[in-house]
Design a protein around this motif. Structure first.
Motif, short mmCIF file in Angstrom:
data_model
loop_
_atom_site.label_atom_id
_atom_site.label_comp_id
_atom_site.label_asym_id
_atom_site.label_seq_id
_atom_site.Cartn_x
_atom_site.Cartn_y
_atom_site.Cartn_z
N LEU A 79 0.83 -1.20 0.00
CA LEU A 79 0.00 0.00 0.00
C LEU A 79 0.87 1.25 0.00
O LEU A 79 0.55 2.25 -0.66
N LEU A 80 2.00 1.20 0.71
CA LEU A 80 2.92 2.33 0.71
C LEU A 80 3.45 2.58 -0.70
O LEU A 80 3.55 3.73 -1.15
N ALA A 81 3.77 1.51 -1.40
CA ALA A 81 4.25 1.65 -2.79
C ALA A 81 3.17 2.26 -3.67
O ALA A 81 3.45 3.12 -4.52
N LYS A 82 1.92 1.85 -3.46
CA LYS A 82 0.81 2.41 -4.24
C LYS A 82 0.64 3.91 -3.97
O LYS A 82 0.34 4.69 -4.88
N ILE A 83 0.83 4.30 -2.72
CA ILE A 83 0.73 5.72 -2.35
C ILE A 83 1.84 6.52 -3.03
O ILE A 83 1.59 7.59 -3.60
N TYR A 84 3.06 6.01 -3.00
CA TYR A 84 4.18 6.70 -3.66
C TYR A 84 3.94 6.80 -5.16
O TYR A 84 4.23 7.83 -5.79
N SER A 85 3.41 5.72 -5.75
CA SER A 85 3.14 5.72 -7.19
C SER A 85 2.08 6.76 -7.54
O SER A 85 2.21 7.49 -8.54
N LEU A 86 1.04 6.85 -6.72
CA LEU A 86 -0.04 7.81 -6.98
C LEU A 86 0.45 9.24 -6.79
O LEU A 86 0.11 10.14 -7.56
N LYS A 87 1.28 9.46 -5.78
CA LYS A 87 1.85 10.80 -5.57
C LYS A 87 2.71 11.20 -6.76
O LYS A 87 2.66 12.35 -7.23
N ASN A 88 3.49 10.27 -7.25
CA ASN A 88 4.30 10.53 -8.44
C ASN A 88 3.43 10.96 -9.61
O ASN A 88 3.74 11.93 -10.31
N ALA A 89 2.33 10.23 -9.82
CA ALA A 89 1.43 10.53 -10.95
C ALA A 89 0.80 11.91 -10.81
O ALA A 89 0.69 12.65 -11.78
N ILE A 90 0.39 12.26 -9.59
CA ILE A 90 -0.25 13.56 -9.36
C ILE A 90 0.73 14.69 -9.64
O ILE A 90 0.42 15.65 -10.35
N PHE A 91 1.95 14.58 -9.10
CA PHE A 91 2.95 15.62 -9.32
C PHE A 91 3.37 15.69 -10.79
O PHE A 91 3.65 16.76 -11.32
N SER A 92 3.41 14.53 -11.46
CA SER A 92 3.78 14.51 -12.87
C SER A 92 2.76 15.26 -13.71
O SER A 92 3.13 16.03 -14.60
N LYS A 93 1.48 15.07 -13.42
CA LYS A 93 0.42 15.73 -14.19
C LYS A 93 0.37 17.23 -13.90
O LYS A 93 -0.11 18.00 -14.73
N THR A 94 0.85 17.63 -12.72
CA THR A 94 0.86 19.06 -12.40
C THR A 94 2.21 19.69 -12.72
O THR A 94 2.47 20.83 -12.37
N ASN A 95 3.09 18.91 -13.40
CA ASN A 95 4.40 19.38 -13.85
C ASN A 95 5.33 19.80 -12.72
O ASN A 95 6.23 20.60 -12.92
N VAL A 96 5.11 19.25 -11.51
CA VAL A 96 6.04 19.47 -10.40
C VAL A 96 7.04 18.30 -10.47
O VAL A 96 6.92 17.31 -9.75
N ARG A 97 8.00 18.42 -11.39
CA ARG A 97 8.79 17.26 -11.78
C ARG A 97 9.74 16.77 -10.70
O ARG A 97 9.96 15.57 -10.57
N ASP A 98 10.33 17.68 -9.92
CA ASP A 98 11.26 17.23 -8.88
C ASP A 98 10.53 16.40 -7.83
O ASP A 98 11.04 15.38 -7.36
N SER A 99 9.32 16.83 -7.46
CA SER A 99 8.53 16.06 -6.49
C SER A 99 8.10 14.73 -7.10
O SER A 99 8.08 13.70 -6.42
N SER A 100 7.75 14.76 -8.39
CA SER A 100 7.39 13.53 -9.08
C SER A 100 8.54 12.52 -9.03
O SER A 100 8.33 11.34 -8.73
N PHE A 101 9.74 12.99 -9.30
CA PHE A 101 10.92 12.11 -9.29
C PHE A 101 11.22 11.61 -7.88
O PHE A 101 11.64 10.46 -7.68
N PHE A 102 11.02 12.47 -6.89
CA PHE A 102 11.24 12.12 -5.49
C PHE A 102 10.42 10.88 -5.12
O PHE A 102 10.94 9.94 -4.49
N TYR A 103 9.15 10.86 -5.52
CA TYR A 103 8.30 9.73 -5.16
C TYR A 103 8.54 8.51 -6.06
O TYR A 103 8.27 7.38 -5.65
N ALA A 104 9.08 8.72 -7.23
CA ALA A 104 9.51 7.59 -8.05
C ALA A 104 10.66 6.86 -7.36
O ALA A 104 10.72 5.62 -7.36
N LYS A 105 11.56 7.63 -6.76
CA LYS A 105 12.68 7.03 -6.02
C LYS A 105 12.17 6.25 -4.82
O LYS A 105 12.65 5.14 -4.52
#
Length: 321
Positions: A79-105
């Motif tokens: 579930l933690l992995a799913k949360i990180y994945s969803l956070k990545n997707a949200i930041f990616s769609k809002t073009n906050v790329r550094d935060s998107s990459f942070f949650y991909a890591k």
């Protein structure tokens, strides 16, 4: 560009540093408590999945869920992995790329601990997407390849095909048209007709690009026709028609090319999509000049250039210049 696919294991060590770091909870919903629910974490995750909600509220719910998980002595890594994945997707769609990459890591770190091959493949895909958007194509290609390997090891053919398609497009952008052609054909062997039609249409588009750059115009047009027959995505259709117009132009059939561009410009989707609108306006102006070099199209070209500047469209700017 030479794409080095040697194993970069130091990346794995780096991403573990991100696993237990907690971001500030600035997006948390105020005056709401879910800790008394029997399954409050799952509830918060479901609230975070609601695409109709404001992104800040969605992130707030996910932050609360993440913090509740990390407070447990033995926590649910899936579930933690799913949360990180969803956070990545949200930041990616809002073009906050550094935060998107942070949650991909973070996603990669959890996936490695869980030894979840498919989730590792998903994390590598998110890395690739980040680098592609940053125009770092060598890194994007590397991580698309790593993602492909993970999915291939689990027999997920459809995902293998999608990653091959992405790799082929990078090769086209880099000018390696022959390898792009063969990689695209490999992708078609894995993609599933009826299920992956969107990606099959994109692969046909890439084949048309690779072939027209090898002067195989008739073959390129044949793939455009195949793509248009199955493309349901409006942007895919526009890109295929744009490729068709370019092929006509390269064959010096300028009237057919201009006619095709004019057809595209009437589409309401193009008028709303500034990147595609700039592409078509630039292409039609250049084609008009090719058909009659006494025409002054400089103003039209500069208009497209300025629009691409405003969009920070790197590949588009290269074409304009």
């Amino acid at each position: 560009m030479k794409y080095n696919l040697t194993n970069q294991t130091y990346i794995v060590l780096l991403v573990f540093l991100f696993l237990f770091g907690c971001s500030k909870n600035k997006f948390a919903p105020k005056k709401e408590s879910y800790t008394n629910y029997p399954d409050s974490i799952s509830l918060l995750y479901d609230l975070g999945k609601n695409k109709k909600a404001d992104f800040s509220k969605r992130l707030g719910y996910l932050n609360l869920a993440q913090n509740l998980i990390l407070k447990k002595e033995v926590f649910d890594t899936l579930l933690l992995a799913k949360i990180y994945s969803l956070k990545n997707a949200i930041f990616s769609k809002t073009n906050v790329r550094d935060s998107s990459f942070f949650y991909a890591k973070k996603l990669l770190a959890v996936s490695i601990i869980k030894k979840d091959t498919l989730m590792i493949g998903k994390a590598y895909f998110k890395f690739a997407d980040y680098y592609k958007k940053k125009s770092k194509l060598d890194s994007a290609y590397y991580f698309f390849s790593r993602s492909k390997e993970m999915y291939s090891s689990q027999g997920h053919n459809s995902e293998v095909g999608k990653k091959l398609m992405a790799m082929a497009r990078i090769l086209t952008d880099d000018g390696d048209h022959y390898t792009s052609e063969t990689t695209s054909i490999d992708a078609l062997d894995y993609l599933v007709p009826g299920i992956d039609d969107k990606y099959i249409a994109s692969t046909y588009l890439n084949l048309s690009l690779a072939l027209r750059n090898q002067y195989a115009y008739d073959e390129a047009l044949a793939y455009v026709k195949k793509g248009l027959q199955i493309a349901s995505n409006p942007i895919n259709k526009i890109k295929l028609l744009n490729s068709k117009a370019i092929i006509f132009s390269q064959k010096k059939e300028y009237d057919k090319s201009i006619q095709t561009y004019s057809q595209i410009l009437k589409d309401s989707i193009v008028k709303k999509n500034k990147k595609e609108y700039a592409r078509i306006k630039d292409n039609i102006a250049f084609t008009q000049w090719l058909s009659n070099k006494s025409l002054n199209v400089e103003k039209k070209l500069i208009t497209a250039l300025n629009l691409r500047k405003s969009l920070n469209d790197t590949s588009g700017l290269i074409a304009s210049y």
